[in-house]
Design a protein around this motif. Sequence first.
Motif, PDB file in Angstrom:
ATOM      1  N   VAL A  10      82.031  37.983  -3.260  1.00 43.04           N
ATOM      2  CA  VAL A  10      81.175  37.102  -4.069  1.00 43.04           C
ATOM      3  C   VAL A  10      81.948  36.532  -5.258  1.00 43.04           C
ATOM      4  O   VAL A  10      82.586  37.255  -6.016  1.00 43.04           O
ATOM      5  N   GLY A  15      80.757  33.401 -15.188  1.00 50.36           N
ATOM      6  CA  GLY A  15      81.714  34.022 -16.107  1.00 50.36           C
ATOM      7  C   GLY A  15      81.390  33.765 -17.565  1.00 50.36           C
ATOM      8  O   GLY A  15      82.289  33.502 -18.371  1.00 50.36           O
ATOM      9  N   THR A  16      80.122  33.893 -17.928  1.00 47.70           N
ATOM     10  CA  THR A  16      79.726  33.575 -19.315  1.00 47.70           C
ATOM     11  C   THR A  16      80.389  34.515 -20.328  1.00 47.70           C
ATOM     12  O   THR A  16      80.769  34.092 -21.403  1.00 47.70           O
ATOM     13  N   ARG A  17      80.576  35.786 -19.956  1.00 46.20           N
ATOM     14  CA  ARG A  17      81.194  36.732 -20.900  1.00 46.20           C
ATOM     15  C   ARG A  17      82.687  36.446 -21.089  1.00 46.20           C
ATOM     16  O   ARG A  17      83.262  36.825 -22.093  1.00 46.20           O
ATOM     17  N   SER A  88      73.575  35.897  -4.250  1.00 46.49           N
ATOM     18  CA  SER A  88      74.834  35.447  -3.629  1.00 46.49           C
ATOM     19  C   SER A  88      75.231  36.374  -2.484  1.00 46.49           C
ATOM     20  O   SER A  88      75.642  35.915  -1.414  1.00 46.49           O
TER      21      SER A  88
END
Length: 232
Positions: A10, A15-17, A88
Amino acid sequence: MSNSVGAVIVAAGRGTRMGTVESKQYLLLQGKPIIVHTLEVFQRHPLISEIVLVTGKEDVDRCREWAKAYRLDKVVSVVTGGSERQHSVHLGLRHLKTTWVMVHDGVRPFVQINEITACYEHAREIGASVLAVPVKDTIKQVDKDGKVLSTPDRRSLWAIQTPQTFRLSELLVAYESAERDGFLGTDDSSLAERSGIPVAVVEGSYANIKITTPEDLDFAEFTQRSRGEVQT
Ligand SMILES: Nc1ccn([C@@H]2O[C@H](COP(=O)(O)OP(=O)(O)OP(=O)(O)O)[C@@H](O)[C@H]2O)c(=O)n1
Ligand SMILES: C[C@](O)(CO)[C@H](O)COP(=O)(O)O
């Protein structure tokens, strides 16, 4: 019964962090996208016969190009993921035709061949398995105001990684049941557990990190460089 093994990798997260403009799974590690490093480990593994890669809608084309360019011929499908990791994975599972499935995070490029083998062997023995490491820190349960509630015994605590291995038919049932019940888990095993599938923990390595925050990139560069130096 066939014991064919497939992988769902997956890579449809944002990837916000990590906070980079480019999604972290496409950042370069020693000149190659992280997702390609991950796919190469599964491509090399003799047990794996097919790989389904789940990615963002806008990234399907470049991922198909990389699969060709890096000769990742076990990648049978590159499909669009959903809004949560669980969605996903579920979308990816529908494209696999093997008896067993190993679900793996695209941002865990440091998994080793022998860890994949051990994970599969334990799943064959127990029913399902997850790679994991014993926690090194003391863990506390804390309430929303920051007050410590308890200190669980560390000897029974493991930090769970991927791959996680299941019989594909059983995992699909677990995923459908979770969807019906509106259950959202942070890993695949939690869905299997609520379906009554026994899950074995397989001791892996602390190097199999999930690249999540910026400091993980330094570790990743260092690890990739040292492994490259050992191989040459
Ligand atoms: N909707 C999502 C969310 C996550 N993932 C994948 O699941 C793995 C583990 O997720 P995580 O590290 O949390 O990635 P992100 O969701 O991208 O990170 P963040 O939570 O910081 O946004 C990653 O390979 C990620 O691409 C996915 O396929 N689909
Ligand atoms: C599946 C997983 O990698 C096991 O550690 C993890 O739970 C995924 O976490 P996420 O940060 O919620 O994607």
